[in-house]
Write a protein that holds these residues in place. Structure first.
Motif, PDB file in Angstrom:
ATOM      1  N   ASP A 220       2.148  14.162  -3.544  1.00 20.84           N
ATOM      2  CA  ASP A 220       4.078  13.514  -3.258  1.00 20.84           C
ATOM      3  C   ASP A 220       4.150  11.833  -3.876  1.00 20.84           C
ATOM      4  O   ASP A 220       5.070  11.788  -4.067  1.00 20.84           O
ATOM      5  CB  ASP A 220       4.584  13.790  -2.376  1.00 20.84           C
TER       6      ASP A 220
ATOM      7  N   ARG B   4      12.972   8.170  -1.262  1.00 16.49           N
ATOM      8  CA  ARG B   4      11.117   7.950  -0.677  1.00 16.49           C
ATOM      9  C   ARG B   4      11.883   9.111   0.849  1.00 16.49           C
ATOM     10  O   ARG B   4      12.161   9.125   1.236  1.00 16.49           O
ATOM     11  CB  ARG B   4      10.845   6.378  -0.649  1.00 16.49           C
ATOM     12  N   ASP B   5      10.948   9.685   0.487  1.00 22.79           N
ATOM     13  CA  ASP B   5      10.589  10.699   1.645  1.00 22.79           C
ATOM     14  C   ASP B   5       9.949   9.844   3.305  1.00 22.79           C
ATOM     15  O   ASP B   5       8.248   9.734   3.136  1.00 22.79           O
ATOM     16  CB  ASP B   5       9.488  12.387   1.928  1.00 22.79           C
TER      17      ASP B   5
ATOM     18  N   TYR C 266       6.671  10.137  -7.103  1.00 26.25           N
ATOM     19  CA  TYR C 266       7.559   9.493  -6.097  1.00 26.25           C
ATOM     20  C   TYR C 266       6.887   8.358  -7.306  1.00 26.25           C
ATOM     21  O   TYR C 266       7.806   7.516  -8.507  1.00 26.25           O
ATOM     22  CB  TYR C 266       7.721   9.079  -4.966  1.00 26.25           C
TER      23      TYR C 266
ATOM     24  N   ARG D  50       4.187   7.952   0.877  1.00 29.42           N
ATOM     25  CA  ARG D  50       4.486   9.651   1.421  1.00 29.42           C
ATOM     26  C   ARG D  50       3.768   9.135   2.402  1.00 29.42           C
ATOM     27  O   ARG D  50       2.400   9.909   2.776  1.00 29.42           O
ATOM     28  CB  ARG D  50       4.112  10.821   0.636  1.00 29.42           C
TER      29      ARG D  50
END
Length: 129
Positions: free
Chosen positions: A76, A105-106, A80, A10
């Motif tokens: 984050d 996935r951001d 994930y 992230r």
């Protein structure tokens, strides 16, 4: 069952996550979740979310190492990584985690600075005279 490994990312944070069947211990950078995140209750909930949804909170041991970014991005990344490890452990968990957006996935990262600008998009102050 053997140890399952997954990587979560992230922004510029990377989390390496190892998951083994056990009693629900969670060690991140050699610290418990409470030591690592201190008083950030929302981030702690965010890290536990994939385990809560799949009802594996008390049956999986998590060991993770993080590097880069800040504590929010690292949290984050760990979330994930745990989600990916759970799907590798049991494929049926995908149907639970995918609708919650935990397997995406951001990809947002900081935009680069352009020449002639003060920041990525911020221009210099205009002077009429």
């Amino acid at each position: 069952m053997a140890t399952i490994y997954a990587t979560g990312k992230r922004k510029t944070a990377i989390a390496k996550v190892w998951m083994t069947p056990g009693n629900g211990e969670m060690l991140i950078n050699g610290q418990t979740l409470d030591q690592w995140l201190g008083g950030h209750e929302t981030l702690k909930m965010k890290v536990r979310l994939p385990l809560d949804l799949t009802k594996q909170l008390d049956s999986m041991n998590i060991k993770a190492t993080t590097l880069g970014g800040g504590y929010a991005a690292q949290a984050d990344a760990v979330k994930y990584g745990i989600s990916k490890a759970l799907v590798a452990y049991e494929a049926s968990f995908r149907a639970i985690l995918k609708p919650e957006g935990l397997l995406t996935r951001d990809s947002r990262v900081v935009e680069r600075k352009k020449p002639g600008k003060r920041k990525a998009r911020r221009s210099r102050q205009f002077s009429k005279r």
